[in-house]
Enzyme design. Structure first.
Site, mmCIF file in Angstrom:
data_model
loop_
_atom_site.group_PDB
_atom_site.id
_atom_site.type_symbol
_atom_site.label_atom_id
_atom_site.label_comp_id
_atom_site.label_asym_id
_atom_site.label_seq_id
_atom_site.Cartn_x
_atom_site.Cartn_y
_atom_site.Cartn_z
ATOM 1 N N TYR A 24 -5.766 24.566 -3.506
ATOM 2 C CA TYR A 24 -4.711 23.725 -2.913
ATOM 3 C C TYR A 24 -3.347 24.049 -3.502
ATOM 4 O O TYR A 24 -2.333 23.966 -2.817
ATOM 5 C CB TYR A 24 -5.040 22.246 -3.090
ATOM 6 C CG TYR A 24 -6.330 21.840 -2.407
ATOM 7 C CD1 TYR A 24 -6.641 22.343 -1.142
ATOM 8 C CD2 TYR A 24 -7.237 20.973 -3.009
ATOM 9 C CE1 TYR A 24 -7.818 21.987 -0.502
ATOM 10 C CE2 TYR A 24 -8.415 20.616 -2.375
ATOM 11 C CZ TYR A 24 -8.705 21.125 -1.122
ATOM 12 O OH TYR A 24 -9.871 20.779 -0.500
ATOM 13 N N GLY A 58 -12.843 29.477 3.489
ATOM 14 C CA GLY A 58 -12.115 28.213 3.348
ATOM 15 C C GLY A 58 -10.700 28.336 3.889
ATOM 16 O O GLY A 58 -10.213 27.450 4.591
ATOM 17 N N GLU A 69 -11.690 22.133 -10.426
ATOM 18 C CA GLU A 69 -10.646 23.147 -10.614
ATOM 19 C C GLU A 69 -10.557 24.211 -9.537
ATOM 20 O O GLU A 69 -9.458 24.560 -9.105
ATOM 21 C CB GLU A 69 -10.814 23.819 -11.979
ATOM 22 C CG GLU A 69 -10.058 23.066 -13.057
ATOM 23 C CD GLU A 69 -9.992 23.867 -14.337
ATOM 24 O OE1 GLU A 69 -9.443 24.990 -14.313
ATOM 25 O OE2 GLU A 69 -10.522 23.379 -15.364
ATOM 26 N N PRO A 70 -11.687 24.772 -9.068
ATOM 27 C CA PRO A 70 -11.557 25.795 -8.017
ATOM 28 C C PRO A 70 -10.833 25.244 -6.790
ATOM 29 O O PRO A 70 -9.963 25.905 -6.216
ATOM 30 C CB PRO A 70 -13.013 26.150 -7.685
ATOM 31 C CG PRO A 70 -13.818 25.709 -8.853
ATOM 32 C CD PRO A 70 -13.092 24.557 -9.470
ATOM 33 N N GLY A 72 -12.845 33.900 1.516
ATOM 34 C CA GLY A 72 -11.755 33.626 2.464
ATOM 35 C C GLY A 72 -12.122 32.684 3.604
ATOM 36 O O GLY A 72 -11.278 32.377 4.443
ATOM 37 N N GLU A 85 -20.275 17.060 -5.943
ATOM 38 C CA GLU A 85 -19.383 16.000 -6.445
ATOM 39 C C GLU A 85 -20.150 14.955 -7.259
ATOM 40 O O GLU A 85 -19.608 13.906 -7.602
ATOM 41 C CB GLU A 85 -18.624 15.360 -5.275
ATOM 42 C CG GLU A 85 -17.607 16.316 -4.656
ATOM 43 C CD GLU A 85 -16.799 15.703 -3.498
ATOM 44 O OE1 GLU A 85 -17.309 14.759 -2.860
ATOM 45 O OE2 GLU A 85 -15.678 16.183 -3.253
ATOM 46 N N GLU A 111 -11.326 14.913 5.694
ATOM 47 C CA GLU A 111 -12.332 14.086 4.997
ATOM 48 C C GLU A 111 -13.329 14.950 4.216
ATOM 49 O O GLU A 111 -13.673 14.641 3.087
ATOM 50 C CB GLU A 111 -13.080 13.234 6.037
ATOM 51 C CG GLU A 111 -14.386 12.618 5.604
ATOM 52 C CD GLU A 111 -14.235 11.367 4.739
ATOM 53 O OE1 GLU A 111 -13.129 10.805 4.714
ATOM 54 O OE2 GLU A 111 -15.218 10.977 4.090
#
Lengths: 157, 157
Positions: free
Chosen positions: B130, B96, B124-125, B94, B25, B82
């Protein structure tokens, strides 16, 4: 205007102000909380929020700062300001600043490492207020959510 | 890959993954938490977060979903995700989804009325992941914060 910690007796007034803010934020239909649930959630066995109120000389509540503790994996324990409202007729008289000051005092007392909150990107009066506090404003994040209905049906789809 | 509730012994591995996510990030300099503080904050007198881990056959932790309870004045008790990280070498397999599924099961168990989280607008991923969950993504909010330093000096300026 006196600033003090909120009690269970304040919850109906707090709920009114939360609804007033939701109307201002164009989302009154999103409110499906109730006074009864807020009493349980704030003053039951495991309280999950606290708040300060601004009370006038007639003992009417004119503003609230409702907060709870969150955990930042980057910083540690922090305070999240969930709802910060001053009744419309009372705005621009410094009541918001008194409430915010008290929140910062609370953060200092408990050793919180961060105070965070959110503001709608079109809410200019609030944004200007926060800029005066020299708060860091960062719009690079998208909020995501699954509703109660989505949670309930997640494994059924 | 086995999904289980995290324990104190997992904290060093959790901290590593939090740092890996902060690097992804572009904000590793923002991490000033420590393993010691996380142990106290997660497993001390008043635990303020919980987490699930994804553990491989060699008992290595390859992913985490770290969460805590928040309070939505509009909805009631909700779960906030969080930190949600799968080690880079293990992505796209898989893991995640297994972690997220367990989080939803937890929400169902405790009767949470909402699951919320945030994602960076260029990630983007994650955004695509989501969207596949049909999560509601809303970018009209700005995040605001006062740092520890600002909290400490708030009344001095």
């Amino acid at each position: 205007m006196q600033i003090r910690k909120g009690t269970a007796a304040d919850i109906p007034a707090v709920y009114d102000l939360i609804y007033e803010l939701a109307v201002y934020e164009k989302a009154p239909h999103e409110v499906d909380n109730t006074v009864e649930r807020m009493l349980e959630d704030g003053f039951g066995e495991k309280p999950i929020f606290e708040f300060f109120v601004a009370e006038d000389a007639q003992k009417q509540i004119q503003g609230i700062a409702l907060y709870y503790y969150r955990y930042s994996t980057w910083k540690g324990k922090c305070i999240y300001l969930e709802d910060f409202v001053v009744r419309e007729s009372e705005r621009g008289k410094g009541t918001g600043r008194l409430l915010f000051d008290e929140l910062v005092r609370e953060a200092q007392r408990v050793g919180a490492r961060l105070i965070t909150w959110q503001v709608l990107d079109w809410n200019e009066p609030a944004i200007n207020f926060y800029k005066k506090l020299e708060a860091d404003l960062d719009s690079g994040w998208i909020n995501c959510k699954l509703s109660k209905n989505q949670i309930d049906n997640y494994f059924k789809l």
